[in-house]
Design an enzyme around this catalytic site. Structure first.
Site, PDB file in Angstrom:
ATOM      1  N   GLY A 218       0.983  -1.150   0.591  1.00 43.20           N
ATOM      2  CA  GLY A 218      -0.423  -0.496  -0.095  1.00 43.20           C
ATOM      3  C   GLY A 218       1.314   1.183  -0.236  1.00 43.20           C
ATOM      4  N   GLU A 259       5.480  -6.943   0.955  1.00 38.67           N
ATOM      5  CA  GLU A 259       4.951  -7.003  -0.090  1.00 38.67           C
ATOM      6  C   GLU A 259       4.988  -6.138  -1.115  1.00 38.67           C
ATOM      7  OE1 GLU A 259       2.358 -10.111   0.933  1.00 38.67           O
ATOM      8  OE2 GLU A 259       0.864  -9.523   0.761  1.00 38.67           O
ATOM      9  N   PRO A 260       4.879  -4.962  -1.975  1.00 34.50           N
ATOM     10  CA  PRO A 260       5.577  -4.383  -2.233  1.00 34.50           C
ATOM     11  C   PRO A 260       5.476  -4.542  -4.283  1.00 34.50           C
ATOM     12  CG  PRO A 260       7.285  -4.120  -1.696  1.00 34.50           C
ATOM     13  CD  PRO A 260       6.778  -5.042  -1.291  1.00 34.50           C
ATOM     14  N   GLY A 261       4.284  -3.806  -4.898  1.00 30.84           N
ATOM     15  CA  GLY A 261       4.165  -3.687  -6.612  1.00 30.84           C
ATOM     16  C   GLY A 261       4.241  -2.315  -6.395  1.00 30.84           C
ATOM     17  N   ARG A 298      -5.238   1.776 -16.531  1.00 34.65           N
ATOM     18  CA  ARG A 298      -5.268   2.956 -15.128  1.00 34.65           C
ATOM     19  C   ARG A 298      -5.882   4.269 -15.302  1.00 34.65           C
ATOM     20  NH1 ARG A 298      -2.214   4.187 -11.833  1.00 34.65           N
ATOM     21  NH2 ARG A 298      -2.459   2.994 -10.181  1.00 34.65           N
ATOM     22  N   TYR A 302      -9.871   3.685 -12.886  1.00 34.81           N
ATOM     23  CA  TYR A 302      -9.333   4.379 -11.654  1.00 34.81           C
ATOM     24  C   TYR A 302      -9.171   5.943 -11.706  1.00 34.81           C
ATOM     25  CZ  TYR A 302      -7.088  -0.317 -10.324  1.00 34.81           C
ATOM     26  OH  TYR A 302      -7.091  -1.986  -9.724  1.00 34.81           O
ATOM     27  N   CYS A 328     -12.533   1.912 -30.017  1.00 36.28           N
ATOM     28  CA  CYS A 328     -14.032   1.817 -30.022  1.00 36.28           C
ATOM     29  C   CYS A 328     -14.669   2.441 -29.110  1.00 36.28           C
ATOM     30  CB  CYS A 328     -14.772   1.107 -31.540  1.00 36.28           C
ATOM     31  SG  CYS A 328     -14.385   1.729 -32.211  1.00 36.28           S
ATOM     32  N   GLU A 329     -14.250   2.942 -28.121  1.00 42.72           N
ATOM     33  CA  GLU A 329     -14.792   2.840 -26.747  1.00 42.72           C
ATOM     34  C   GLU A 329     -14.199   4.595 -26.170  1.00 42.72           C
ATOM     35  OE1 GLU A 329     -16.346   1.144 -24.289  1.00 42.72           O
ATOM     36  OE2 GLU A 329     -16.495  -0.957 -25.185  1.00 42.72           O
TER      37      GLU A 329
HETATM   38  C1  LIG Z   1      -1.332  -5.997  -5.090  1.00 40.92           C
HETATM   39  C2  LIG Z   1      -0.986  -6.279  -4.075  1.00 40.92           C
HETATM   40  C3  LIG Z   1      -0.202  -6.044  -3.128  1.00 40.92           C
HETATM   41  C4  LIG Z   1       0.574  -4.992  -3.386  1.00 40.92           C
HETATM   42  O1  LIG Z   1       0.210  -3.866  -3.609  1.00 40.92           O
HETATM   43  P1  LIG Z   1       0.835  -2.564  -4.555  1.00 40.92           P
HETATM   44  O2  LIG Z   1      -0.057  -1.490  -3.898  1.00 40.92           O
HETATM   45  O3  LIG Z   1       1.576  -2.583  -6.140  1.00 40.92           O
HETATM   46  O4  LIG Z   1       2.570  -2.905  -3.568  1.00 40.92           O
HETATM   47  C5  LIG Z   1       0.405  -6.609  -1.876  1.00 40.92           C
HETATM   48  N1  LIG Z   1      -0.155  -8.053  -2.179  1.00 40.92           N
HETATM   49  C6  LIG Z   1      -1.516  -7.981  -1.558  1.00 40.92           C
HETATM   50  C7  LIG Z   1      -1.649  -8.999  -1.296  1.00 40.92           C
HETATM   51  C8  LIG Z   1      -1.409  -7.738  -3.629  1.00 40.92           C
HETATM   52  O5  LIG Z   1      -2.816  -8.315  -3.592  1.00 40.92           O
END
Ligand SMILES: *Cc1c(COP(=O)(O)O)cnc(C)c1O
Length: 406
Positions: A218, A259-261, A298, A302, A328-329
């Site tokens: 997050g 667990e960052p994305g 996105r 969002y 076409c949207e």
């Molecule tokens: C998507 C997700 C993340 C990564 O969230 P980010 O906002 O991209 O950092 C981490 N943990 C879980 C379980 C997720 O589903």
């Protein structure tokens, strides 16, 4: 990365393309580990749904990251990229007991997020080490699409169900080794995050054999000028201290997991598309690019604001544009956006295109997905080719007779 490099890559590989700057991914990873360097056992599991190209997975593996996966297919990709099963976490939502069992059999750490599956799994496999996902019901950020800890969220086991959860664990004698939360995608306020962490600490006291606490992610990154960003250094200072105190109280050195994305890959990504047409209407000037929500959804999904720059003519007079796609949207990337004067054929560069951009791409309108390039040590490496017509036909099976004959 500089605009001239991005332009050159677009010329070399053709548009539209995604370009990822390896150095930025590495520096974000280092920033996070440094912020939590006081924690003895720290683990960063990259949430690969943000960007799942195998080359990116390999890059993060080299840095020492583990993986956070949400489907058995992501687990397979992670194994393919060379991650050891014990470096992979599986945090699904709403999947079948069979899929969870299958992933567990691969040696991957499973994380269960509902009481029904927990009871069934615990009854059948009491000795398997299991992590449980708690929903602390803490509202992080304002957009309900990306906030998953609130009361109406489908994610996690409600903290209010803790008594039932504990009873299931006692009845099945299952082995709970970790507690997890993931409150949503936008931590604007560190105090809110720390508050949710307290709920997790409280829940953790109910389980005697824990090995780790997983605080999910997050972490917010800036998308536009003056955007708030999660102060990782401040969070690191405060949470590390609190975590160490908790471990003392618990009587065991636990592993702290994130667990960052988005934090790792968002700012490393650039999306480059060519302007096909500049169309003046009675109310606006449209810049129509060779892309659409099939490549970058996105902004439409969002309302995300990706910074857009005309890298072909960065110094021109600024004008207001509506940047739109060719689907076409209604696929509006930006409305009334000030951009340096655009000519047909110019290349527009979208920032923050690393996370949830390519990984959400589709073939809508039967368009090809873009290519992906990794910028590593001053050189662009093609890590995914542009699709071709054969790709659209892959897995389609012609009828044995023509439909006219039926
Ligand atoms: C998507 C997700 C993340 C990564 O969230 P980010 O906002 O991209 O950092 C981490 N943990 C879980 C379980 C997720 O589903």
């Amino acid at each position: 990365m500089q605009s001239k490099d991005l332009l050159q890559l677009t010329e070399k590989f053709g548009s539209p393309i995604y370009v990822y700057d390896a150095e930025k991914i590495q520096s974000q990873y280092n920033r996070l580990t440094k912020a939590f360097s006081k924690v003895d056992k720290l683990r960063i599991n990259y949430a690969m749904k943000a960007l799942s190209n195998v080359a990116i997975l390999e890059l993060l593996k080299e840095m020492g990251a583990g993986l956070d996966t949400v489907s058995i297919q992501e687990v397979l990709l992670g194994l393919h990229a060379g991650y050891a099963p014990e470096k992979i976490f599986y945090t699904p939502n709403g999947v079948s007991l069979e899929e969870i069992e299958e992933v567990n059999a691969m040696g991957v750490q499973i994380n269960i997020d509902n009481l029904s599956i927990l009871e069934q799994f615990g009854t059948k496999h009491p000795n398997v080490p299991v992590c449980i996902r708690i929903n602390p019901h803490v509202m992080a950020g304002g957009n309900t699409n990306i906030s998953v800890g609130h009361i109406d969220s489908k994610f996690g086991i409600s903290i209010h169900q803790l008594p039932h959860l504990v009873r299931i664990v006692e009845n099945t004698k299952m082995n709970i080794v970790g507690i997890h939360m993931h409150t949503g995608s936008d931590i604007l306020d560190i105090e809110v995050f720390l508050y949710a962490a307290e709920i997790l600490f409280d829940a953790a006291k109910n389980f005697k054999d824990l090995e780790f606490l997983d605080f999910g992610s997050g972490f917010k990154v800036p998308y536009k000028k003056d955007d708030i960003e999660t102060d990782i250094e401040e969070l690191g200072k405060k949470l590390s201290k609190r975590f160490k105190a908790f471990c003392l109280e618990y009587g065991k050195e636990l592993t702290l997991i994130f667990e960052p994305g988005k934090f790792l890959v968002s700012e490393a990504g650039f999306f480059l598309a060519k302007v096909n047409v500049v169309k003046q209407t009675t109310s606006t000037v449209f810049a129509g690019i060779d892309s659409g929500f099939n490549h970058l959804i996105r902004p439409m999904l969002y309302g995300s604001q990706h910074h857009i720059e005309n890298i072909s003519h960065p110094k021109g007079k600024e004008r207001f544009y509506s940047v739109v796609g060719y689907i076409c949207e209604t696929d509006t990337f930006a409305n009334n956006r000030r951009i340096s004067e655009i000519k047909e054929g110019d290349i527009l560069c979208f920032r923050n295109a690393g996370a949830y951009c390519f990984s959400m791409a589709s073939n809508y309108n039967s368009r090809y997905k873009p290519a992906e390039v990794l910028w590593l040590n001053g050189e662009g490496h093609l890590i995914r080719a542009h699709e071709r017509f054969e790709d659209l036909l892959l897995n389609q099976i012609p009828l044995p007779v023509t439909t006219a004959a039926i």
